[in-house]
Design an enzyme around this catalytic site. Structure first.
Site, PDB file in Angstrom:
ATOM      1  N   HIS A  84       0.674   2.933  -5.595  1.00 24.45           N
ATOM      2  CA  HIS A  84       0.661   4.341  -6.017  1.00 24.45           C
ATOM      3  C   HIS A  84       1.449   5.162  -5.017  1.00 24.45           C
ATOM      4  O   HIS A  84       1.934   4.628  -4.021  1.00 24.45           O
ATOM      5  CB  HIS A  84      -0.772   4.876  -6.147  1.00 24.45           C
ATOM      6  CG  HIS A  84      -1.623   4.604  -4.931  1.00 24.45           C
ATOM      7  ND1 HIS A  84      -1.445   5.266  -3.750  1.00 24.45           N
ATOM      8  CD2 HIS A  84      -2.618   3.704  -4.717  1.00 24.45           C
ATOM      9  CE1 HIS A  84      -2.313   4.811  -2.860  1.00 24.45           C
ATOM     10  NE2 HIS A  84      -3.027   3.848  -3.415  1.00 24.45           N
TER      11      HIS A  84
ATOM     12  N   GLU B 215       0.816  -1.209   0.000  1.00 23.18           N
ATOM     13  CA  GLU B 215       0.000   0.000   0.000  1.00 23.18           C
ATOM     14  C   GLU B 215       0.856   1.268   0.000  1.00 23.18           C
ATOM     15  O   GLU B 215       1.786   1.399   0.800  1.00 23.18           O
ATOM     16  CB  GLU B 215      -0.931  -0.019   1.224  1.00 23.18           C
ATOM     17  CG  GLU B 215      -1.828   1.199   1.358  1.00 23.18           C
ATOM     18  CD  GLU B 215      -2.676   1.465   0.126  1.00 23.18           C
ATOM     19  OE1 GLU B 215      -3.266   0.505  -0.399  1.00 23.18           O
ATOM     20  OE2 GLU B 215      -2.752   2.626  -0.309  1.00 23.18           O
TER      21      GLU B 215
ATOM     22  N   HIS C 232      -0.984   3.276   4.899  1.00 25.15           N
ATOM     23  CA  HIS C 232      -1.945   4.114   4.180  1.00 25.15           C
ATOM     24  C   HIS C 232      -2.075   5.459   4.883  1.00 25.15           C
ATOM     25  O   HIS C 232      -2.069   5.512   6.109  1.00 25.15           O
ATOM     26  CB  HIS C 232      -3.310   3.416   4.138  1.00 25.15           C
ATOM     27  CG  HIS C 232      -4.289   4.058   3.193  1.00 25.15           C
ATOM     28  ND1 HIS C 232      -4.831   5.293   3.418  1.00 25.15           N
ATOM     29  CD2 HIS C 232      -4.798   3.628   2.009  1.00 25.15           C
ATOM     30  CE1 HIS C 232      -5.640   5.602   2.415  1.00 25.15           C
ATOM     31  NE2 HIS C 232      -5.638   4.610   1.546  1.00 25.15           N
TER      32      HIS C 232
ATOM     33  N   THR D 206      -5.965   2.517  -5.214  1.00 21.84           N
ATOM     34  CA  THR D 206      -5.769   1.075  -5.047  1.00 21.84           C
ATOM     35  C   THR D 206      -6.557   0.284  -6.085  1.00 21.84           C
ATOM     36  O   THR D 206      -6.043  -0.654  -6.699  1.00 21.84           O
ATOM     37  CB  THR D 206      -6.216   0.614  -3.651  1.00 21.84           C
ATOM     38  OG1 THR D 206      -5.296   1.114  -2.688  1.00 21.84           O
ATOM     39  CG2 THR D 206      -6.223  -0.900  -3.542  1.00 21.84           C
TER      40      THR D 206
HETATM   41  C1  GP9 Z   1      -8.786   0.043   1.244  1.00 23.92           C
HETATM   42  C2  GP9 Z   1      -7.473   0.149   0.604  1.00 23.92           C
HETATM   43  C3  GP9 Z   1      -7.089   1.580   0.330  1.00 23.92           C
HETATM   44  O1  GP9 Z   1      -9.450  -1.150   1.257  1.00 23.92           O
HETATM   45  O2  GP9 Z   1      -7.257  -0.725  -0.396  1.00 23.92           O
HETATM   46  O3  GP9 Z   1      -7.392   2.083  -0.910  1.00 23.92           O
HETATM   47  P1  GP9 Z   1      -6.803   3.471  -1.435  1.00 23.92           P
HETATM   48  O4  GP9 Z   1      -7.332   4.558  -0.520  1.00 23.92           O
HETATM   49  O5  GP9 Z   1      -5.314   3.405  -1.368  1.00 23.92           O
HETATM   50  O6  GP9 Z   1      -7.290   3.606  -2.826  1.00 23.92           O
HETATM   51 MN    MN Z   2      -3.789   2.234  -2.190  1.00 22.57          MN
END
Ligand code: GP9
Ligand code: MN
Length: 710
Positions: free
Chosen positions: A481, A258, A419, A302
């Site tokens: 990303h 992430e 995140h 994501t």
């Molecule tokens: C949430 C995670 C985050 O389930 O995959 O997604 P993002 O905010 O990075 O798009």
């Molecule tokens: Mn993500």
């Protein structure tokens, strides 16, 4: 003062007051929260005046209500709604550096459970300004300091106001078109539209466009598919014979890192590596790593990364493909291809609720057989952060499910702890790791959660090695990303030994690199760091070829990273692009060696023009494919269309165990291979939460209706 208050007591005066206040609020947003890249006095002038026309237009509608008890609530209602739209965009912009589209807004309810945590973190003290005027006006109305004017505005005058606003808007649009030809004709320029026309105009424009997509889907024909197919056929890159099939028949373990950017790899802070384990993988001769690999996500972040990796088609120019189209789109993606061509079992492990990014629906359309979402784990108390179960616990708690899957499997782990806003409980922080001190808490905390993620991956690898899964798997790790958005990159500059004052768009683009590693144990030790340019769109054909499955018959926009014919033009979702020599941002060409604007020969200009056309073509054909749902017309050899009704994600473990029993001696699950002994004890973690009681209330709400009796 008296005169002014008298004026405000008239309907026209009240209207002017609200228009002017909203105008100021929008300008406040333009200059504090948004960065619209205004160049020169002409653009500046347009920017200053652009909120006026649409605000006047919208608020003039109240004039058609003759009675005071209708006029005042209507005009206040419009003002509140308009402010809300502006404010939501402000919040959204802080995270995405972009504006909210109708698609985002309508997809919002599907994703808001996960977003709420960080949305709160995105509020700012100065946000008071967006709401203060409304509160003051309402109070003054209640105290009868502002009087209601009983005299109605005649229909003609009302109409005059509306038409005047329209004329004003026409002038605004003309100026905009003068400065930026084809302003509305170009799909990808949300920032431009706001810069020239304001947020209301942008939202209206977007509304019309999303309606258009609905119409397109209905009228799409097979011949449009042919156009796409012709393009992808022409760009197909033949597999590299040295790499084709080197991981044939192995389990595929995908680890979605992430928000993980390439600059963290090998980065030392206070003399210490941030991610020592990932660094060791990166340099291992079992690993084929790419150091010029870029993420290519749009607003779907994501989910866009997932879409590209699963299908080798791009995300959408606006919103998340998963959230807006994914519920009823036809996919020909990795889980279905691997299952149908090579008997793979497919599963996703993710510690967030299944509804986030609409995954519970999309995964069925992709043909995923299992989805072990948050409802499969104990996420109570301190076991989760905003986006779900902490990574160390995700890996540990997934084992009882992973070991039950028939091999070979295609298993995807989507991590969450690294995140935004990079919150981590103190108990999870490594006391030996000292992070940066940039003064920007997001940047400083980012390294802390990345360090945690690294430890969690190491623990999982230890397990894989202990159980032998490692030896017959290919493990694919990638960053989805950026974690640090462009507006914060200057805080990062010092950490990267760069000068924040010289920071340019070129530097932002270069920072969009993310790790991409294929760990293939016992494959001859030829692993190395490959400098080929590529992006997320290229992963699926690359993986298929490593597994010895030709990707030729499928419609895929990426090409095998190991192929000699691989295209090194890496498209970003906004049509900017990077090649090994140049970085092209909004029409400006930068020389990669100098980072400065390039002086181009005629021949080079031609080359770049061609690359630009390629980027435009591939993005628009991919959009046409997905927006019109053209894959419903395509039937590649041996591919059976996925029927989402075949999948149900409840009782995953029971289903897997039923298959084990049915297969008896032929069961290939790790559990069966291990003589029906669990391997859960082979996993060791230092996660402090593992022994905490599970009676505390849940940090994330489990909303999956199927979530019982797992
Ligand atoms: C949430 C995670 C985050 O389930 O995959 O997604 P993002 O905010 O990075 O798009
Ligand atoms: Mn993500």
């Amino acid at each position: 003062m008296k005169k002014l208050s008298k004026f405000v007591d008239t309907r026209i005066g009240f209207f002017v007051l609200l228009v002017v206040l909203f105008w100021f609020k929008t300008l406040f947003a333009y200059f504090t929260d948004f960065s619209l890249g205004v160049e020169g006095p002409f653009q500046f002038l347009i920017l200053i005046f652009n909120p006026l026309a649409t605000t006047a237009l919208i608020y003039s509608l109240a004039f058609y209500f003759k009675r005071a008890r209708f006029f005042y609530p209507v005009i206040m209602g419009l003002d509140i709604a308009n402010t809300l739209l502006l404010y939501l965009n402000v919040i959204y912009y802080r995270e995405f550096t972009d504006f909210m589209t109708i698609a985002t807004m309508t997809g919002y309810s599907k994703v808001n459970q996960g977003l709420s945590g960080s949305s709160l973190a995105l509020t700012n003290l100065h946000d008071v300004f967006y709401w203060l005027d409304i509160v003051v006006i309402l109070v003054l109305m209640l105290l009868r300091k502002i009087h209601f004017d009983p005299r109605a505005i005649g229909s003609r005058l009302a109409f005059a106001f509306t038409s005047m606003s329209l004329v004003l808007f026409g002038v605004n649009l003309a100026f905009g078109e003068m400065s930026r030809p084809q302003l509305l004709g170009r799909t990808f320029d949300r920032n431009y539209i706001v810069k020239y026309l304001g947020i209301d105009a942008f939202t209206g424009y977007d509304l019309v466009k999303s309606q258009h997509i609905n119409d397109m889907r209905q009228s799409a024909t097979k011949s449009e598919l042919e156009k796409v197919k012709k393009f992808t056929d022409k760009h197909y890159a033949k597999a590299n014979p040295q790499m084709f099939g080197i991981a044939k028949g192995r389990n595929v373990i995908v680890i979605h890192l992430e928000s993980f950017q390439q600059f963290i790899i090998d980065k030392k802070i206070n003399g210490q590596e941030v991610t020592p384990f990932l660094n060791s993988l990166y340099h291992s001769n079992d690993t084929y790593a790419f150091d010029n690999f870029f993420h290519q996500v749009g607003q779907g972040k994501t989910s866009d990364a997932e879409n590209m990796l699963e299908t080798s088609t791009f995300g959408l120019p606006q919103g998340s493909l998963f959230a807006t189209l994914g519920s009823d789109n036809t996919f020909q993606g990795a889980p279905a291809i691997l299952n149908q061509r090579a008997g793979y079992t497919s599963a996703v492990f993710h510690g967030n609720v299944a509804s986030f990014w609409n995954r519970n629906n999309v995964y069925k359309n992709l043909g995923y057989q299992y989805f072990f979402d948050a409802s499969y784990y104990d996420t109570s108390g301190d076991k989760a952060t905003g986006y779900g179960l902490k990574d160390k616990l995700l890996f540990k708690d997934s084992i009882k499910y992973l070991q039950a899957l028939q091999q070979p499997f295609y298993a995807k782990y989507i991590t969450v702890t690294n995140h935004f806003p990079y919150d981590l409980d103190d108990e999870d922080k490594d006391p030996n790791f000292q992070t940066t001190n940039t003064g920007d808490s997001n940047v400083d905390n980012y390294f802390v959660t990345a360090h945690y993620l690294d430890q969690s991956i190491q623990q999982f690898f230890d397990y894989l090695k202990k159980t032998g899964l490692y030896d017959h798997s290919i493990i694919m790790l990638y960053g989805d990303h950026y974690g640090i958005s462009n507006s914060e990159n200057t805080s990062l500059a010092s950490v990267l030994d760069k000068n924040a004052d010289d920071w340019t768009d070129f530097d932002n683009a270069q920072l969009q690199r993310v790790p991409m590693m294929f760990v293939i144990p016992h494959s001859g030790g030829h692993g190395h760091i490959d400098h080929t340019y590529g992006g997320e769109i290229d992963v699926l054909p690359t993986l298929l070829h490593l597994l010895g499955i030709s990707s030729k018959r499928y419609i895929q926009f990426g090409t095998d990273l190991f192929s000699k014919q691989h295209s090194q033009v890496v498209a970003f979702r906004n049509q900017d692009f990077v090649t090994p020599h140049y970085t092209v941002i909004g029409g400006t060409v930068y020389d990669n060696r100098t980072g400065k604007e390039a002086k181009l020969t005629k021949k080079q200009q031609e080359r770049i023009k061609k690359d630009h056309e390629l980027v435009n073509t591939e993005l628009s054909l991919s959009d046409s494919l997905n927006e019109k749902n053209l894959l419903r017309f395509y039937h590649p050899k041996g591919f059976k269309a996925v029927n989402p009704a075949d999948y149900n994600y409840s009782n995953g473990l029971k289903r897997a165990e039923r298959i084990e029993r049915k297969k008896g001696n032929k069961s290939t699950s790790l559990y069966s291979e291990n003589h029906d002994q669990s391997t859960e004890n082979d996993f060791s973690t230092d996660a402090p939460e593992q022994n905490h009681s599970s009676t505390d209330s849940n940090r994330i709400k489990i909303t999956n209706p199927d979530a019982n009796n797992k």
